[in-house]
Design an enzyme around this catalytic site. Sequence first.
Site, PDB file in Angstrom:
ATOM      1  CD  GLU A 373      -3.133  -0.314   0.329  1.00  0.00           C
ATOM      2  OE1 GLU A 373      -3.824   0.449  -0.031  1.00  0.00           O
ATOM      3  OE2 GLU A 373      -3.318  -1.507   0.667  1.00  0.00           O
ATOM      4  CB  THR A 375       7.581   1.764   0.296  1.00  0.00           C
ATOM      5  OG1 THR A 375       7.912   2.844  -0.347  1.00  0.00           O
ATOM      6  CG2 THR A 375       7.327   1.223  -0.828  1.00  0.00           C
TER       7      THR A 375
HETATM    8  C1  FAD Z   1       3.134  -9.159   0.512  1.00  0.00           C
HETATM    9  C2  FAD Z   1       3.327  -7.811  -0.617  1.00  0.00           C
HETATM   10  C3  FAD Z   1       1.953  -7.746  -1.006  1.00  0.00           C
HETATM   11  C4  FAD Z   1       1.262  -7.223  -2.064  1.00  0.00           C
HETATM   12  N1  FAD Z   1       0.301  -6.742  -2.523  1.00  0.00           N
HETATM   13  C5  FAD Z   1      -0.219  -6.323  -3.950  1.00  0.00           C
HETATM   14  C6  FAD Z   1      -1.276  -6.284  -4.745  1.00  0.00           C
HETATM   15  O1  FAD Z   1      -1.657  -7.567  -3.864  1.00  0.00           O
HETATM   16  N2  FAD Z   1      -2.072  -5.048  -5.714  1.00  0.00           N
HETATM   17  C7  FAD Z   1      -0.687  -4.552  -6.350  1.00  0.00           C
HETATM   18  O2  FAD Z   1      -0.919  -3.662  -6.520  1.00  0.00           O
HETATM   19  N3  FAD Z   1       0.330  -4.729  -5.747  1.00  0.00           N
HETATM   20  C8  FAD Z   1       1.362  -4.662  -4.751  1.00  0.00           C
HETATM   21  N4  FAD Z   1       1.850  -5.220  -3.852  1.00  0.00           N
HETATM   22  C9  FAD Z   1       3.239  -4.122  -4.206  1.00  0.00           C
HETATM   23  C10 FAD Z   1       3.791  -3.198  -3.570  1.00  0.00           C
HETATM   24  O3  FAD Z   1       2.690  -2.125  -4.013  1.00  0.00           O
HETATM   25  C11 FAD Z   1       5.297  -2.913  -3.926  1.00  0.00           C
HETATM   26  O4  FAD Z   1       5.641  -3.843  -3.759  1.00  0.00           O
HETATM   27  C12 FAD Z   1       5.112  -1.719  -3.423  1.00  0.00           C
HETATM   28  O5  FAD Z   1       4.326  -0.371  -3.675  1.00  0.00           O
HETATM   29  C13 FAD Z   1       6.726  -1.054  -3.605  1.00  0.00           C
HETATM   30  O6  FAD Z   1       6.837  -1.096  -5.466  1.00  0.00           O
HETATM   31  P1  FAD Z   1       8.086  -2.224  -5.731  1.00  0.00           P
HETATM   32  O7  FAD Z   1       8.281  -3.193  -4.964  1.00  0.00           O
HETATM   33  O8  FAD Z   1       7.616  -1.911  -7.017  1.00  0.00           O
HETATM   34  O9  FAD Z   1       9.321  -1.002  -5.891  1.00  0.00           O
HETATM   35  P2  FAD Z   1       9.543   0.112  -6.640  1.00  0.00           P
HETATM   36  O10 FAD Z   1       8.899   1.206  -6.690  1.00  0.00           O
HETATM   37  O11 FAD Z   1      10.405  -0.458  -7.499  1.00  0.00           O
HETATM   38  O12 FAD Z   1      10.906   0.982  -5.483  1.00  0.00           O
HETATM   39  C14 FAD Z   1      11.794   0.527  -4.612  1.00  0.00           C
HETATM   40  C15 FAD Z   1      12.499   1.384  -3.539  1.00  0.00           C
HETATM   41  O13 FAD Z   1      12.400   2.755  -3.784  1.00  0.00           O
HETATM   42  C16 FAD Z   1      11.516   3.195  -3.388  1.00  0.00           C
HETATM   43  N5  FAD Z   1      11.753   4.425  -4.118  1.00  0.00           N
HETATM   44  C17 FAD Z   1      10.704   4.383  -5.394  1.00  0.00           C
HETATM   45  N6  FAD Z   1      10.514   5.866  -5.664  1.00  0.00           N
HETATM   46  C18 FAD Z   1      11.443   6.620  -5.050  1.00  0.00           C
HETATM   47  C19 FAD Z   1      11.158   7.799  -4.470  1.00  0.00           C
HETATM   48  N7  FAD Z   1      10.473   8.968  -5.807  1.00  0.00           N
HETATM   49  N8  FAD Z   1      11.660   8.405  -3.489  1.00  0.00           N
HETATM   50  C20 FAD Z   1      12.225   7.601  -2.823  1.00  0.00           C
HETATM   51  N9  FAD Z   1      11.514   5.946  -3.094  1.00  0.00           N
HETATM   52  C21 FAD Z   1      11.391   5.790  -3.711  1.00  0.00           C
HETATM   53  C22 FAD Z   1      10.699   2.455  -2.513  1.00  0.00           C
HETATM   54  O14 FAD Z   1      10.408   2.939  -1.795  1.00  0.00           O
HETATM   55  C23 FAD Z   1      11.498   1.496  -2.595  1.00  0.00           C
HETATM   56  O15 FAD Z   1      12.171   1.029  -1.588  1.00  0.00           O
HETATM   57  C24 FAD Z   1       2.339  -6.143  -2.361  1.00  0.00           C
HETATM   58  C25 FAD Z   1       3.788  -6.402  -2.715  1.00  0.00           C
HETATM   59  C26 FAD Z   1       4.289  -7.181  -1.246  1.00  0.00           C
HETATM   60  C27 FAD Z   1       5.508  -7.181  -0.680  1.00  0.00           C
END
Ligand code: FAD
Length: 392
Positions: A373, A375
């Site tokens: 939801e 990070t």
């Molecule tokens: C257990 C679990 C359940 C999930 N369930 C769902 C679901 O039901 N539906 C769904 O759509 N998604 C789901 N997700 C996905 C989740 O929403 C994403 O993992 C999350 O939005 C982060 O995206 P990412 O992992 O691709 O990281 P990225 O977007 O690639 O980011 C990588 C890192 O960089 C940081 N970052 C990125 N941009 C910035 C910025 N501008 N400034 C500072 N820091 C930044 C992020 O905080 C993160 O630490 C789930 C994830 C998990 C772990």
Amino acid sequence: MEIRFSDALREHVHRMREWGCTEARPAGLEADRNAAPLPVNHPFFEKCLSSGRGRTSWRNADREESAGIPEGRLVRRVVLAEELAYWDRGIGVATPGVGLPESIVIGSGTEEQKERFLGPFVKPERPTWASFALTEPTGGSDTAAFRTRARRDGKHWVLNGAKCFIGNAGRAEWILVQATTDPGGGRAAQRAFFVEKGTPGIGGFRIEKKMGLRAYESTSFSLEECRVPADSLLGGEREEKKGGDAYRETMGNLNFNRAGVAANAIGIARAALDEAVGFARENDLLGNSHVRDRLEEASRKLRSAWLLVLKAAWLADQRRPNIIESSMCKVVAAETAQDIAAAGMEILGPVGGRGDHLIEKLYRDAKAMNIVEGTGQIQRMIVARQLVGLPR
Ligand SMILES: Cc1cc2nc3c(=O)[nH]c(=O)nc-3n(C[C@H](O)[C@H](O)[C@H](O)COP(=O)(O)OP(=O)(O)OC[C@H]3O[C@@H](n4cnc5c(N)ncnc54)[C@H](O)[C@@H]3O)c2cc1C
């Protein structure tokens, strides 16, 4: 702001506690130990249905509004979300029902879409799930940059792309898929589409491995020339011309979810604190001032974070802006859960590190709460932008 819960809510929490202790916690531990979500035909899901779980609140929402809920509808929801996560947050998501897309469809769907997609969840006869797919393999944080493409073709939309980590996607009757109608169009081009199970072109379902929250499936899938009827566009044809408002509405409907996820994190934190206190008591550690210090710090953080969650929900109930509070409470609650679970691991020492104690599972579950939801970093960015008056 007065914090006083009605007898009805206290009774509801009591029933949730009984169910959590006898059903949810054992089911969550089973999934965690097997490192796999509970299968669709697990008896736990049938039991959920027979106890009235898995039903949509859609038709009750108006009734609840007019009947009035003393503590407010959203305050009540965070209180119940906290109690449920105390027993097992993963089970909270695994339980049949509409889940994440429910508030979006209630807020932005047409009457026909509510009837068609929420109707089967009014009184389901078998365990039934839905799903909301935002995240893509190239990233989940920058929601405006999603690459999944929706192309209009006569009376259809044609979807192409890939999604990952999507809760309950493999077992869902329908998935609400976020896609762009114009890859260069940013947020204004983002729309959501209902894709029903079995639609040709959706496939490649693969359940991801997860460190925490293992009770529910998080699944990758792809869309290849996946053709859905034109009225599958969330909000109907009028949405096509709506520009950025459509995206803002969809995301705005998720505002409450942030407080709900924060409440879940608080539930995990409270469970971790209880494990730490129980262990310290049983092992004569309460005389140690360092241990007492850690417990005091944990309970202080827990209480402050919980007050922030209640404030975010209370503001939403008053129909007042809560963007700052809902992002702040998500950051603080998830960090609190990680801190308290880490303190619990330290207090339990080798017992925690062995890998078969509840505290170790809570430690892994807590980390996931910082990611789902939006990070922690993204929530902090939202707050910072609000503070200096930049658009979200
Ligand atoms: C257990 C679990 C359940 C999930 N369930 C769902 C679901 O039901 N539906 C769904 O759509 N998604 C789901 N997700 C996905 C989740 O929403 C994403 O993992 C999350 O939005 C982060 O995206 P990412 O992992 O691709 O990281 P990225 O977007 O690639 O980011 C990588 C890192 O960089 C940081 N970052 C990125 N941009 C910035 C910025 N501008 N400034 C500072 N820091 C930044 C992020 O905080 C993160 O630490 C789930 C994830 C998990 C772990």
